[in-house]
Write an enzyme that holds these catalytic residues in place. Structure first.
Site, PDB file in Angstrom:
ATOM      1  N   LYS A  61     -27.944  68.954 143.798  1.00 52.14           N
ATOM      2  CA  LYS A  61     -27.827  70.185 142.992  1.00 52.14           C
ATOM      3  C   LYS A  61     -28.905  70.236 141.918  1.00 52.14           C
ATOM      4  O   LYS A  61     -29.566  71.255 141.735  1.00 52.14           O
ATOM      5  CB  LYS A  61     -26.421  70.264 142.372  1.00 52.14           C
ATOM      6  N   GLN A 105     -18.097  68.294 138.479  1.00 54.57           N
ATOM      7  CA  GLN A 105     -18.036  67.758 139.844  1.00 54.57           C
ATOM      8  C   GLN A 105     -16.653  67.166 140.126  1.00 54.57           C
ATOM      9  O   GLN A 105     -16.115  66.400 139.322  1.00 54.57           O
ATOM     10  CB  GLN A 105     -19.116  66.684 140.019  1.00 54.57           C
ATOM     11  N   ASP A 128     -18.528  77.523 140.013  1.00 53.57           N
ATOM     12  CA  ASP A 128     -17.768  77.070 141.183  1.00 53.57           C
ATOM     13  C   ASP A 128     -16.821  78.129 141.677  1.00 53.57           C
ATOM     14  O   ASP A 128     -16.314  78.056 142.795  1.00 53.57           O
ATOM     15  CB  ASP A 128     -16.923  75.847 140.788  1.00 53.57           C
TER      16      ASP A 128
HETATM   17  N1  LIG Z   1     -17.030  71.114 141.301  1.00 56.18           N
HETATM   18  C1  LIG Z   1     -17.406  70.883 142.585  1.00 56.18           C
HETATM   19  N2  LIG Z   1     -18.065  71.818 143.272  1.00 56.18           N
HETATM   20  C2  LIG Z   1     -18.453  71.597 144.577  1.00 56.18           C
HETATM   21  O1  LIG Z   1     -19.053  72.492 145.219  1.00 56.18           O
HETATM   22  C3  LIG Z   1     -18.164  70.345 145.169  1.00 56.18           C
HETATM   23  C4  LIG Z   1     -17.442  69.416 144.427  1.00 56.18           C
HETATM   24  N3  LIG Z   1     -17.089  69.673 143.136  1.00 56.18           N
HETATM   25  N4  LIG Z   1     -17.087  68.240 144.979  1.00 56.18           N
HETATM   26  C5  LIG Z   1     -17.480  67.881 146.330  1.00 56.18           C
HETATM   27  C6  LIG Z   1     -17.759  69.079 147.212  1.00 56.18           C
HETATM   28  C7  LIG Z   1     -18.654  68.744 148.386  1.00 56.18           C
HETATM   29  N5  LIG Z   1     -19.877  69.473 148.113  1.00 56.18           N
HETATM   30  C8  LIG Z   1     -21.064  69.281 148.841  1.00 56.18           C
HETATM   31  C9  LIG Z   1     -22.283  69.682 148.320  1.00 56.18           C
HETATM   32  C10 LIG Z   1     -23.455  69.429 149.028  1.00 56.18           C
HETATM   33  C11 LIG Z   1     -23.412  68.769 150.232  1.00 56.18           C
HETATM   34  C12 LIG Z   1     -24.689  68.454 150.919  1.00 56.18           C
HETATM   35  O2  LIG Z   1     -25.760  68.581 150.346  1.00 56.18           O
HETATM   36  N6  LIG Z   1     -24.601  67.985 152.201  1.00 56.18           N
HETATM   37  C13 LIG Z   1     -25.764  67.621 152.976  1.00 56.18           C
HETATM   38  C14 LIG Z   1     -25.770  66.096 153.229  1.00 56.18           C
HETATM   39  C15 LIG Z   1     -25.725  65.355 151.910  1.00 56.18           C
HETATM   40  C16 LIG Z   1     -25.639  63.838 152.193  1.00 56.18           C
HETATM   41  O3  LIG Z   1     -26.677  63.349 152.653  1.00 56.18           O
HETATM   42  O4  LIG Z   1     -24.543  63.265 152.018  1.00 56.18           O
HETATM   43  C17 LIG Z   1     -25.712  68.325 154.348  1.00 56.18           C
HETATM   44  O5  LIG Z   1     -24.566  68.629 154.788  1.00 56.18           O
HETATM   45  O6  LIG Z   1     -26.765  68.554 154.929  1.00 56.18           O
HETATM   46  C18 LIG Z   1     -22.209  68.368 150.777  1.00 56.18           C
HETATM   47  C19 LIG Z   1     -21.027  68.621 150.061  1.00 56.18           C
HETATM   48  C20 LIG Z   1     -19.747  70.219 146.993  1.00 56.18           C
HETATM   49  N7  LIG Z   1     -18.573  70.031 146.446  1.00 56.18           N
END
Ligand SMILES: Nc1nc(=O)c2c([nH]1)NC[C@@H]1CN(c3ccc(C(=O)N[C@@H](CCC(=O)O)C(=O)O)cc3)C=[N+]21
Length: 303
Positions: A61, A105, A128
């Site tokens: 992020k 987060q 969010d």
């Molecule tokens: N307040 C809050 N807001 C959220 O939006 C929030 C949260 N807490 N807690 C956890 C979840 C999960 N989440 C992700 C964000 C980016 C990837 C992301 O970048 N994924 C990459 C892979 C990342 C890696 O390599 O692990 C992909 O799917 O290509 C995944 C999951 C946002 N979340």
């Protein structure tokens, strides 16, 4: 009889990285316009504790914010931070006119009440979209800050399918941050929506009637071809780290991609599907929050 074995139909890959790049280009252009007007959109990200996955997501992020020109402020606290200290930090960020977006987060350490924290964020800075005021606005079809993952899924669906009116969508999973707001967004897009508890007896049979399936259940590779109507579009929100027999680990979704891609028309990969869109929609929400605040500042200035 000449049986030509045709390879099973392979679902088309819905490229979340490419879609995220397109959205981020729009965000970067609008961000430059704000900076030219003398206001630098600013996102504050709060991380409590040292959960490894949270560290990855927060790093993604912050890096993306810098890439599109959004100023980011990072607040890292030890896991033993008290709820009152976190609330005091949020009070300061709510009152800071230079801070446009606030994200705490999740998950938080168990001694901290998540709902109390989410309710403490100014709804106009709640990038969010988890604040009850924004959740209520979403259910009422108002233009409010909307949770990033469901917003990203909707954008991927609209890019791929066009108008979603009248389509039957199934959401597997009922979480506050994905399943429930996803259903609300699909209703707003004029879909017929079925929300499934993953363990209900007839879940797979019900899912297999849908044109669209959103898998947001948090069970690695649980959804196989038996859940999919041939030709359906599948969005895999799952992000599960699984360990192989040799000890190495890899990311998988909630969908058994090898099985589902023989029946689905299209499928998002994990990684490279919904995740990048979650981040891109967070940047878009930060600009929307900046727009809301600068607009209300102008209104209050005019009296
Ligand atoms: N307040 C809050 N807001 C959220 O939006 C929030 C949260 N807490 N807690 C956890 C979840 C999960 N989440 C992700 C964000 C980016 C990837 C992301 O970048 N994924 C990459 C892979 C990342 C890696 O390599 O692990 C992909 O799917 O290509 C995944 C999951 C946002 N979340």
């Amino acid at each position: 009889m000449n049986m030509t074995l045709t390879s099973p139909q392979r679902a088309e890959n819905i490229d979340g990285k490419a879609a995220a790049r397109r959205l981020l280009a729009e965000v970067a252009a609008e961000c430059r316009a704000f900076v030219d007007q003398g206001h630098h959109p600013t996102l504050a990200v709060v991380l409590v504790g040292d959960d490894p996955a949270s560290q990855v997501y927060v790093r993604n992020k912050l890096r993306t914010a810098e890439e599109v020109g959004i100023r980011s402020l990072e607040y890292r606290f030890p896991a033993n931070l008290s709820e009152s200290e976190l609330l005091a930090t949020l009070d300061k960020l709510n009152l800071d006119p230079l801070v446009n977006g606030i994200l705490v987060q999740l998950p938080l350490p168990r001694h901290i009440n998540e709902q109390a924290i989410l309710r403490a964020i100014d709804p106009l800075k709640d990038v969010d979209g988890f604040h009850p005021e924004n959740v209520g606005g979403l259910v009422h079809g108002q233009a409010v800050l909307t949770p990033c993952t469901p917003a990203g899924c909707l954008r991927l669906l609209q890019d791929y399918c066009g108008d979603l009116s009248g389509k039957h969508a199934v959401v597997v999973g009922r979480s506050n941050i994905v399943g429930k707001p996803m259903a609300a967004l699909l209703l707003k897009a004029h879909c017929s929506v079925t929300t499934l508890h993953s363990r209900s007896q007839d879940a797979a049979a019900l899912a297999a009637q849908a044109d669209i399936l959103i898998a947001a259940v948090g069970q690695p590779e649980m959804i196989d071809a038996s859940w999919i109507k041939p030709g359906a579009v599948v969005i895999d929100v799952g992000i599960n780290r699984v360990t192989r027999a040799n000890g190495s680990s890899r990311l998988v979704g909630d969908v058994d991609a090898a099985s589902v891609s023989t029946v689905a028309a299209a499928l998002t990969p994990v990684p490279g599907g919904v995740g990048p869109m979650t981040i891109a929609c967070l940047m878009q929400n930060t600009l929307q929050a900046t727009r809301l605040q600068t607009a209300s500042a102008v209104l209050s200035h005019c009296g």
